[in-house]
Design a protein around this motif. Structure first.
Motif, short mmCIF file in Angstrom:
data_model
loop_
_atom_site.label_atom_id
_atom_site.label_comp_id
_atom_site.label_asym_id
_atom_site.label_seq_id
_atom_site.Cartn_x
_atom_site.Cartn_y
_atom_site.Cartn_z
N PRO A 142 39.60 42.51 39.25
CA PRO A 142 39.32 41.32 38.43
C PRO A 142 38.28 40.39 39.04
CG PRO A 142 41.45 41.13 39.52
CD PRO A 142 40.98 42.52 39.75
N GLU A 143 38.11 40.41 40.37
CA GLU A 143 37.15 39.53 41.02
C GLU A 143 35.79 40.18 41.22
OE1 GLU A 143 38.16 36.59 41.17
OE2 GLU A 143 40.24 37.08 40.76
N SER A 144 35.59 41.36 40.64
CA SER A 144 34.29 42.03 40.75
C SER A 144 33.28 41.37 39.82
CB SER A 144 34.45 43.51 40.39
OG SER A 144 33.20 44.16 40.41
N LYS A 145 32.10 41.07 40.36
CA LYS A 145 31.07 40.39 39.59
C LYS A 145 29.71 40.73 40.17
CE LYS A 145 31.20 37.46 36.06
NZ LYS A 145 31.98 37.72 34.84
N SER A 146 28.72 40.82 39.29
CA SER A 146 27.35 41.09 39.72
C SER A 146 26.45 39.95 39.25
CB SER A 146 26.84 42.42 39.16
OG SER A 146 26.79 42.38 37.75
N GLY A 147 25.41 39.69 40.04
CA GLY A 147 24.47 38.65 39.70
C GLY A 147 23.48 38.43 40.82
N MET A 148 22.70 37.36 40.69
CA MET A 148 21.69 37.02 41.70
C MET A 148 22.27 36.02 42.69
SD MET A 148 17.98 35.16 41.28
CE MET A 148 17.17 36.54 40.49
N HIS A 172 35.31 34.57 52.75
CA HIS A 172 36.50 35.14 53.39
C HIS A 172 37.20 36.16 52.49
CE1 HIS A 172 40.17 35.34 55.79
NE2 HIS A 172 40.86 35.09 54.69
N HIS A 173 37.09 35.99 51.16
CA HIS A 173 37.80 36.88 50.23
C HIS A 173 36.90 37.98 49.66
CE1 HIS A 173 41.58 34.67 50.11
NE2 HIS A 173 40.89 33.54 50.04
N ILE A 174 35.67 38.08 50.08
CA ILE A 174 34.79 39.16 49.61
C ILE A 174 35.12 40.43 50.38
CG2 ILE A 174 32.41 39.94 49.41
CD1 ILE A 174 31.55 37.05 49.10
N LYS A 175 35.52 41.46 49.67
CA LYS A 175 35.88 42.72 50.31
C LYS A 175 34.65 43.58 50.61
CE LYS A 175 40.48 42.97 48.24
NZ LYS A 175 41.40 43.76 47.38
N SER A 176 33.70 43.60 49.65
CA SER A 176 32.49 44.41 49.83
C SER A 176 31.35 43.80 49.05
CB SER A 176 32.73 45.86 49.37
OG SER A 176 32.99 45.89 47.97
N ILE A 177 30.16 44.16 49.45
CA ILE A 177 28.95 43.73 48.76
C ILE A 177 27.94 44.86 48.80
CG2 ILE A 177 28.01 42.65 50.84
CD1 ILE A 177 26.63 40.61 49.00
N SER A 178 27.22 45.03 47.71
CA SER A 178 26.19 46.08 47.62
C SER A 178 25.08 45.59 46.71
CB SER A 178 26.78 47.39 47.09
OG SER A 178 27.35 47.20 45.81
N TRP A 215 35.87 20.00 34.89
CA TRP A 215 36.59 21.17 34.39
C TRP A 215 36.09 22.41 35.14
CZ3 TRP A 215 40.47 21.34 30.66
CH2 TRP A 215 40.89 22.63 30.29
N VAL A 216 37.00 23.11 35.77
CA VAL A 216 36.63 24.25 36.59
C VAL A 216 37.45 25.47 36.18
CG1 VAL A 216 35.95 22.82 38.56
CG2 VAL A 216 38.31 23.65 38.40
N SER A 217 36.93 26.64 36.54
CA SER A 217 37.63 27.91 36.36
C SER A 217 37.80 28.55 37.73
CB SER A 217 36.84 28.84 35.44
OG SER A 217 36.67 28.28 34.16
N ILE A 218 39.03 28.82 38.10
CA ILE A 218 39.35 29.37 39.42
C ILE A 218 39.77 30.81 39.26
CG2 ILE A 218 40.93 29.21 41.37
CD1 ILE A 218 40.97 26.21 40.98
N ASN A 219 39.10 31.70 40.00
CA ASN A 219 39.31 33.14 39.97
C ASN A 219 38.93 33.71 38.60
OD1 ASN A 219 40.29 32.86 42.58
ND2 ASN A 219 42.44 32.85 41.94
N ARG A 220 38.31 34.88 38.62
CA ARG A 220 37.78 35.46 37.38
C ARG A 220 38.87 36.08 36.52
NH1 ARG A 220 34.29 32.58 36.42
NH2 ARG A 220 35.41 31.38 37.96
N LYS A 255 39.66 32.44 45.56
CA LYS A 255 38.64 33.46 45.82
C LYS A 255 37.27 33.03 45.31
CE LYS A 255 42.14 37.07 45.60
NZ LYS A 255 42.65 38.26 44.90
N ASN A 256 37.23 32.37 44.17
CA ASN A 256 35.97 31.87 43.62
C ASN A 256 36.25 30.76 42.63
OD1 ASN A 256 36.35 33.30 40.92
ND2 ASN A 256 36.25 35.05 42.30
N ILE A 257 35.22 29.98 42.35
CA ILE A 257 35.36 28.84 41.45
C ILE A 257 34.02 28.61 40.75
CG2 ILE A 257 34.76 27.18 43.26
CD1 ILE A 257 36.69 25.21 41.92
#
Length: 344
Positions: A142-148, A172-178, A215-220, A255-257
């Protein structure tokens, strides 16, 4: 006592022994994670203080697709490049080695081509190489996301996504990046990338302070995904207010906001493009109406000039006809016949 102290200081920690174990697998075929979206097989290329670099193998479905694409190599060369994945060792649950395949002798002809990868002292330093590049955060889930990647500051990164705009990831919560080769190709096709305004802070905790009362959104996604108004609390926690619900959360476990509701950036972008398109169409219609008006005025001028010329020509024709009549009246009499009427 001094001898005991020396023995304790000479013993290595479990993290050091685990790190040395990973270094012994460099150049070998391994499997990172036994299963799940982050699981990948490939060649271990590099081991650093808090991350590893893996040259990931392609799945069977991807291999069949690439066989078809090999016939048209000139269309897209970047799709045939192997994928480099950087895993954070803090989240690395398991790593397996196929001793049977690694024990088999290899020839220099069978060795693959040397693949370029980034090398840095730490995972945070590695993030600096991805600035202004398209990257994939986490391979799945669920936290997988792509972008710039827009910026890397302290303990978070700012990622420009297509749906949610700028999303701030806790490193701290990023497991991998490519690196995302598909998005990189799209970037090469586009002339300019519109970058919205984003918040700059010293660290992830300071970022929450600048997002207060928004107004914020926490975690995807997942069960921990929430939305609401962020209120800075006392004692190191924050409060999210959404209608009648009040939630107190610890920023460390976020994990993200991002600012605004989920998917709002895409909707705003589409509405902006729609309005700009309608504005362009109105301008085109206005220009076309101006062209038609100028064309009609030209036609009217042309018709009036035609009428004037027709009047001139009609005057000329009448004068010519009158002159012809005058010529007929002045003709000479060649012969005359006298008629005598006899009475009955």
């Amino acid at each position: 006592m001094e001898g005991k102290k020396r023995k304790r200081s000479s013993t290595s920690s479990p993290l050091d022994s685990y790190h040395s174990f990973l270094k012994s697998l460099v150049g070998q075929e391994v499997q990172v994670y036994k299963g799940g979206p982050e699981s990948k097989k490939g060649k271990l290329m590099d081991v650093q203080s808090d991350y590893i670099c893996l040259l990931a193998q392609e799945n069977e479905q991807n291999k069949e697709k690439n066989k078809e694409k090999e016939q048209n190599k000139d269309k897209d060369k970047n799709q045939h490049k192997p994928r480099i994945v950087y895993y954070r060792t803090e989240h690395l649950q398991s790593i397996g080695e196929n001793t049977k395949s690694n024990s088999m002798p290899r020839f220099h002809e069978e060795e693959p081509e040397i693949c370029e990868f980034q090398s840095a002292g730490s995972f945070n330093e590695l993030m600096q190489h991805f600035i202004r590049k398209h990257a994939q955060m986490n391979l799945g889930g669920p936290e997988s996301k792509s972008g710039m990647v827009l910026a890397v500051s302290g303990s978070y990164i700012a990622l420009l996504t297509e749906d949610d705009g700028v999303v701030y990831y806790n490193i701290h919560h990023i497991k991998s990046i490519s690196e995302s080769t598909q998005k990189q190709n799209e970037e090469n096709d586009e002339q300019e990338v519109l970058i919205p305004d984003f918040i700059e802070a010293d660290d992830f905790h300071d970022l929450f302070g600048k997002m207060s009362h928004k107004w914020v959104s926490i975690n995807r996604g997942g069960p921990q995904a929430i939305e609401g108004v962020l209120v800075q609390g006392v004692g190191g926690h924050y409060t999210i207010v959404n209608n009648d619900e009040v939630l107190r959360i610890n920023p460390f476990h976020i994990k993200n906001i991002s600012c605004g509701p989920k998917g709002s950036f895409k909707k705003t972008k589409q509405s902006h493009q729609k309005s700009s398109k309608e504005e362009n169409e109105e301008n085109e219609e206005f220009e076309s109406s101006d062209e038609t008006r100028s064309f009609q005025s030209k036609q009217r001028n042309h018709k009036s000039s035609d009428r004037k010329t027709s009047r001139k020509t009609s005057g000329r024709t009448s004068s010519s006809s009158s002159s012809s009549c005058m010529d007929f009246r002045h003709e000479k009499v060649i012969k005359t016949i006298d008629y005598i009427w006899k009475p009955r």
